[in-house]
Design an enzyme around this catalytic site. Structure first.
Site, short mmCIF file in Angstrom:
data_model
loop_
_atom_site.label_atom_id
_atom_site.label_comp_id
_atom_site.label_asym_id
_atom_site.label_seq_id
_atom_site.Cartn_x
_atom_site.Cartn_y
_atom_site.Cartn_z
N SER A 150 1.42 -31.75 -34.53
CA SER A 150 2.08 -30.54 -34.05
C SER A 150 2.20 -30.56 -32.53
O SER A 150 2.81 -31.47 -31.97
CB SER A 150 1.32 -29.30 -34.56
OG SER A 150 2.07 -28.13 -34.36
N ASP A 243 8.39 -27.83 -43.52
CA ASP A 243 7.88 -27.54 -42.18
C ASP A 243 9.03 -27.10 -41.29
O ASP A 243 10.08 -27.76 -41.25
CB ASP A 243 7.21 -28.79 -41.61
CG ASP A 243 6.64 -28.60 -40.22
OD1 ASP A 243 6.60 -27.45 -39.72
OD2 ASP A 243 6.22 -29.59 -39.62
N HIS A 273 3.68 -27.69 -42.94
CA HIS A 273 3.15 -28.04 -41.62
C HIS A 273 1.62 -28.03 -41.64
O HIS A 273 0.98 -27.22 -42.30
CB HIS A 273 3.65 -27.02 -40.59
CG HIS A 273 3.26 -27.36 -39.18
ND1 HIS A 273 3.93 -28.29 -38.44
CD2 HIS A 273 2.25 -26.90 -38.40
CE1 HIS A 273 3.37 -28.39 -37.25
NE2 HIS A 273 2.35 -27.56 -37.20
#
Length: 304
Positions: A150, A243, A273
């Protein structure tokens, strides 16, 4: 190590000075960020601990700009590759503890030393503070690989861009898991997957606002929009079907290929995610995705 840097560790595995769990919430920290910081540590408290390793030590990398807290995971004695890990958390939360299990599992499964980085967080420290911390650590330890999930994926590749531009040594591999690459938040998956899949588009907008408060600076700060991506390390990019950040990770993989960078890219079907963070404990599909990711790292990271 790079000039002007040094490393210190507390062999007892104690946290380095000044890197306590989370940040005190000042008056300008949004309520969402306060809640997310607290929730991250609540999850850490109840999540199963990762594998026991022979050596885990906290310390810091000291640079001309200050000390960056780190934690080193060693799965055994003797030489092995070094992977620097940059945690996710929307640039506003996360630390050495929240990603402790992930780093332990990578170290054990891939037979690499892992150096986790407790970079500075927004909004107390907006861009480019976290990028500078990542660059300082990479410059100091010269790892074989850098990885991040991320926001950590953003920092990993942004740091590689800085090192490339200054002509410094680069890792052989950059491994990006569900990475941020586009702070403009204009990719189709932001809308298509930005509600009901665990990472909401509204929260992403808050993260970006805290990280780069000036909208006029967000395009230039985004790796996806860099003018030239040539000369970067070979990349492993793993995204997830459901995601909101999927499309910017996929687009970054395509741009790297166009720039002549070797890329191994996969979209994990059915996952959301952050699947790298503990989802293997409850979801067989996530567990299988973890094993594929570990196999990729074992294959791609050069051995001494």
């Amino acid at each position: 190590m790079g000039e002007g840097t040094s490393m210190s560790y507390d062999g007892a595995g104690n946290r380095a000075p000044g890197s306590g769990p989370g940040l005190p919430a000042g008056p300008d920290v949004p309520d969402l960020v306060v809640r997310l910081r607290a929730a991250a540590h609540e999850r850490r408290a109840v999540r199963a601990r990762g594998p026991e390793l022979p050596r885990v030590a906290d310390g810091f990398v000291t640079t001309d700009a200050g000390a960056v807290p780190v934690r080193r995971y060693r799965p055994g004695d003797g030489p092995r590759p070094l992977l620097v890990y940059l945690h996710g958390g929307g640039f506003v939360f996360g630390d050495l503890d929240t990603h402790d299990r992930t780093c332990r599992r990578i170290a054990q499964a891939c037979d690499v030393d892992v150096l986790a980085v407790d970079y500075r967080l927004a909004p107390e420290h907006p861009h480019p503070a976290a990028v500078r911390d990542a660059v300082a650590v990479l410059r100091a330890v010269r790892p074989d690989a850098v990885a991040g999930d991320s926001a950590g994926g953003f920092l990993a590749t942004a740091a590689c861009l800085v090192l490339r531009d200054e002509g410094g040594p680069l890792p052989a591999v950059q491994a990006l898991f569900c990475p941020n690459t586009d702070l403009l938040l204009r990719q189709p998956s932001i809308t298509e997957k930005g509600t009901g899949h665990g990472l909401d588009a509204e929260d992403l907008a808050v993260f970006v606002e805290q990280f780069v408060p000036d909208p006029a600076r967000r395009r230039a700060a985004s790796p996806l929009h860099a003018d030239d991506l040539s000369g970067l390390p070979g990349a492993l990019i793993v995204t997830a079907e459901h995601d909101a950040l999927r499309d910017e990770g996929d687009a970054y993989a395509r741009r790297l290929v166009q720039a002549g960078v070797p890329v191994r890219h996969r979209v994990e079907p059915g996952l959301v995610h952050g699947f790298i963070q503990g989802m293997d404990l409850t979801d067989p599909a996530a567990a299988a995705a973890h094993e594929r990711l570990f196999a990729d790292l074992r294959e791609l990271i050069p051995r001494p």
